[in-house]
Design an enzyme around this catalytic site. Sequence first.
Site, short mmCIF file in Angstrom:
data_model
loop_
_atom_site.label_atom_id
_atom_site.label_comp_id
_atom_site.label_asym_id
_atom_site.label_seq_id
_atom_site.Cartn_x
_atom_site.Cartn_y
_atom_site.Cartn_z
CE LYS A 55 37.75 39.51 36.68
NZ LYS A 55 38.57 40.65 36.31
CB THR B 221 33.14 40.02 33.91
OG1 THR B 221 32.40 39.13 33.04
CG2 THR B 221 33.18 39.69 35.35
P1 NDP Z 1 43.15 35.79 30.33
O1 NDP Z 1 43.02 34.59 31.19
O2 NDP Z 1 43.60 35.70 28.84
O3 NDP Z 1 44.55 36.51 31.07
C1 NDP Z 1 44.56 36.67 32.38
C2 NDP Z 1 45.74 37.28 32.90
O4 NDP Z 1 45.81 37.23 34.15
C3 NDP Z 1 47.10 36.31 32.37
O5 NDP Z 1 47.99 37.09 32.07
C4 NDP Z 1 47.49 35.59 33.83
O6 NDP Z 1 48.90 35.38 33.79
C5 NDP Z 1 47.13 36.58 34.78
N1 NDP Z 1 47.27 36.58 36.18
C6 NDP Z 1 46.42 35.48 36.75
N2 NDP Z 1 46.88 35.37 37.99
C7 NDP Z 1 47.83 36.19 38.22
C8 NDP Z 1 48.42 36.61 39.33
N3 NDP Z 1 48.17 36.10 40.62
N4 NDP Z 1 49.33 37.47 39.30
C9 NDP Z 1 49.42 38.27 38.24
N5 NDP Z 1 48.95 37.72 37.07
C10 NDP Z 1 47.87 36.87 37.08
O7 NDP Z 1 42.05 36.90 30.48
P2 NDP Z 1 41.56 37.98 29.41
O8 NDP Z 1 42.80 38.77 28.84
O9 NDP Z 1 40.79 37.34 28.34
O10 NDP Z 1 40.81 39.08 30.21
C11 NDP Z 1 41.32 40.21 30.97
C12 NDP Z 1 40.73 40.68 32.05
O11 NDP Z 1 39.42 40.87 31.74
C13 NDP Z 1 40.37 39.38 33.14
O12 NDP Z 1 40.37 40.01 34.37
C14 NDP Z 1 39.00 38.91 32.69
O13 NDP Z 1 38.53 38.20 34.01
C15 NDP Z 1 38.35 40.16 32.35
N6 NDP Z 1 36.99 39.91 31.46
C16 NDP Z 1 37.58 39.21 30.30
C17 NDP Z 1 36.66 39.30 29.35
C18 NDP Z 1 36.67 38.41 28.10
O14 NDP Z 1 35.71 38.13 27.49
N7 NDP Z 1 37.88 38.04 27.65
C19 NDP Z 1 35.23 39.63 29.57
C20 NDP Z 1 34.90 40.42 30.98
C21 NDP Z 1 36.00 40.55 31.70
P3 NDP Z 1 49.24 33.80 33.05
O15 NDP Z 1 49.73 34.01 31.67
O16 NDP Z 1 50.71 33.55 34.05
O17 NDP Z 1 48.44 32.74 33.43
#
Ligand code: NDP
Length: 338
Positions: free
Chosen positions: A154, A126
């Site tokens: 991260k 990120t």
């Molecule tokens: P979201 O917060 O929408 O989704 C995060 C996901 O991670 C959810 O499905 C959540 O599940 C799951 N999760 C959290 N903890 C666990 C765990 N212990 N075991 C299994 N699953 C888990 O994030 P985004 O889709 O927006 O982002 C995707 C990735 O990209 C993330 O890693 C984020 O940090 C990274 N990122 C995102 C950016 C953005 O602008 N969107 C920018 C840069 C990086 P649940 O539904 O159960 O909570």
Amino acid sequence: MKALITGLTGQDGAYLAKNLLEKGYKVFGGVRRISTPNFWRLEELKILNHPNLKIIDLDITDLSSCIRALNDCKPTELYNLAAQSFVAASFKQPLQTIEASGTSAINLLESIRITGVNCKFYQASTSEMFGSVVEVPQNEDTPFYPRSPYGFAKLMAHWGTINYRESYDFFASSGILFNHESPLRGIEFITRKITDGVAKIIKGKNDCLEIGNLDAKRDWGDAEDYVEGMRLILSAEKSDTFVLATGETHSIRDFLVKAFSCVDIKLVFEGTDLNEIGIDKKTNKTLVKINPKFYRPAEVDLLIGDPSKAKNVLGWKAITNIDKLVQKMINADLKRQS
Ligand code: NDP
Ligand code: GDP
């Protein structure tokens, strides 16, 4: 092709699954056990019952769960998108964030090593790792300066990915993605908070939006463009690190003006600091107020990415511009509120 996606139920997980299913992949979606299933994004994209999507139990903070998933699915590609992804929450739950967004990536890398499953690995890095930026714009060679537990967690996962690439000859790539948004963005993030708030004001369900720092600037792209970038990163000839960004930056103030203009309201700002308000120029009604509760202990003021490497090596570029993105998000939220 068989892909395992962690974080299937999140914004990017849902869009990436749709993208890969359309390309003929068999997709395994990792979902952790929670009290109430959280499949609304998969339902909105109409892929929940897709015959090539198999939902599996996977909590990435549990090494045994990761090993089991690898052995059961034997993917050719593993996209690690699961994380505690909300910066503000990371200040309140730093250790949980370090586990979910940092060490969990090492669980997955170790699981690949232990099981010997031959798969390419993608880590969702990120722009928050650039934090208090030391140069503008930021590219793959810009030094890091994270400003939150989310940012430094991260960074650990990012360096872990590089270390496994170099130590064990893994195809392990990292996409340093700048903020990307969509109608499926979590409601606590500022873009969706604004588009949801504007829709509620228009439908008479709310009077005013309460916001924190209006001056922060972000490089906002469209999540659908970015998941295609993830796929291209794993399709590249060799594993590497890539920045995905639009190369443009806008303030929270700009985003508010754009969102209100989509519903024909000209928003103007008056006052300073905590007393600043956003008003409807025509009616003088206050539509935006500052609430210090949304300020953060440390802020990332200016993010703007340089996606040249992704363009040159992968042929990737962000297609949707900010105006189209805001309009798309407003349309979806207006529909949800009607
Ligand atoms: P979201 O917060 O929408 O989704 C995060 C996901 O991670 C959810 O499905 C959540 O599940 C799951 N999760 C959290 N903890 C666990 C765990 N212990 N075991 C299994 N699953 C888990 O994030 P985004 O889709 O927006 O982002 C995707 C990735 O990209 C993330 O890693 C984020 O940090 C990274 N990122 C995102 C950016 C953005 O602008 N969107 C920018 C840069 C990086 P649940 O539904 O159960 O909570
Ligand atoms: P981030 O870039 O991953 O932290 O994404 P966010 O959408 O959560 O925040 C983007 C920027 O908006 C940050 O600089 C926040 O301080 C700023 N911001 C201002 N007001 C708010 C608010 O009410 N909610 C959120 N989430 N962010 C806000």
